[in-house]
Design a protein around this motif. Structure first.
Motif, PDB file in Angstrom:
ATOM      1  N   GLY A   2       0.815  -1.208   0.000  1.00 27.52           N
ATOM      2  CA  GLY A   2       0.000   0.000   0.000  1.00 27.52           C
ATOM      3  C   GLY A   2       0.849   1.259   0.000  1.00 27.52           C
ATOM      4  N   ILE A   3       0.170   2.392   0.188  1.00 29.98           N
ATOM      5  CA  ILE A   3       0.888   3.670   0.217  1.00 29.98           C
ATOM      6  C   ILE A   3       0.466   4.479   1.447  1.00 29.98           C
ATOM      7  N   ARG A   5      -0.412   8.261   2.557  1.00 33.97           N
ATOM      8  CA  ARG A   5      -0.803   9.553   1.989  1.00 33.97           C
ATOM      9  C   ARG A   5      -1.800  10.233   2.919  1.00 33.97           C
ATOM     10  N   HIS A  44      -2.428  11.160   8.379  1.00 30.35           N
ATOM     11  CA  HIS A  44      -1.917  10.370   7.271  1.00 30.35           C
ATOM     12  C   HIS A  44      -2.551   8.989   7.391  1.00 30.35           C
ATOM     13  N   TYR A  46      -2.383   4.777   5.844  1.00 35.35           N
ATOM     14  CA  TYR A  46      -1.808   3.735   4.996  1.00 35.35           C
ATOM     15  C   TYR A  46      -2.999   3.091   4.300  1.00 35.35           C
ATOM     16  N   ASP A  48      -4.244   0.212   1.329  1.00 38.58           N
ATOM     17  CA  ASP A  48      -3.916  -0.863   0.384  1.00 38.58           C
ATOM     18  C   ASP A  48      -5.204  -1.318  -0.306  1.00 38.58           C
ATOM     19  N   GLN A  85       6.515   4.080   9.272  1.00 38.15           N
ATOM     20  CA  GLN A  85       6.331   4.964   8.101  1.00 38.15           C
ATOM     21  C   GLN A  85       5.279   6.039   8.372  1.00 38.15           C
TER      22      GLN A  85
END
Ligand code: COA
Length: 158
Positions: A2-3, A5, A44, A46, A48, A85
């Protein structure tokens, strides 16, 4: 995979669900849905293929001080670096805002120590840092540790 953002407003309900699960286990403080929408830009996430898998928030208290809070990673994703992260994304945001120090209240100080935070006496934090205490079920018998990390600007590359 995932990211990390900033969240979309349509993801806030899923974020609250993750936060509530951790809150029910006494790991984090619950937040009202309205408060999460009002502070949506603090977060923020995460994300996916299954949706929101983690979140954290950077909440500004003073011109030079912010809190990292509401940190949760979905159970099946834990232990793969996502928590780290998420905190680093919040630290990057603090650096861009010229915030000098970020603190956390936690029952897992080891996690934050690994991320470069230093344990401090609660009395070293300003009054504003205790804004949530009156709504905490544990008040006044708090068992959380206070930690702080200085935000150092990344060197300029010319
Ligand atoms: C705490 C939490 C966010 C960590 O997320 P995660 O994605 O599993 O963490 P990471 O994989 O990024 O771990 C980063 C480092 O912290 C360590 N760590 C992870 N969870 C830890 C814990 N509960 N206690 C101590 N250290 C921990 C890891 O071993 C790792 O160390 P390493 O880099 O030296 O190997 C996650 O376990 C969670 O959601 N817990 C429930 C909610 C909670 O407790 N939130 C924190 C409230 S302050």
């Amino acid at each position: 995979m995932g990211i990390i953002r900033k969240p979309k407003l349509t993801e806030i309900v899923a974020m609250k669900k993750l936060l509530d699960e951790a809150s029910d286990e006494g790991k984090v403080l619950s937040r009202r849905l309205a408060e999460m929408f009002e502070n949506a830009r603090d977060f923020h996430v995460y994300v996916d293929a299954q949706g929101v898998g983690g979140l954290t928030a950077l909440h500004i208290d003073l011109i030079d001080l912010a809190e990292v809070r509401s940190l949760v990673v979905r159970k099946d994703l834990r232990g793969s670096g996502i928590g780290r992260q998420l905190v680093e994304a919040a630290m990057d945001e603090a650096m861009h805002l010229d915030i000098e120090r970020v603190y956390a209240f936690t029952r897992i100080p080891q996690f934050f120590l690994r991320l470069g935070f230093t344990q401090v006496e609660r009395s070293e934090l300003p009054y504003k840092a205790f804004k949530d205490c009156l709504q905490c079920p544990l008040f006044p018998d708090c068992d959380e540790t206070a930690l702080i990390r200085d935000i150092t600007p990344k060197p300029q590359i010319s």
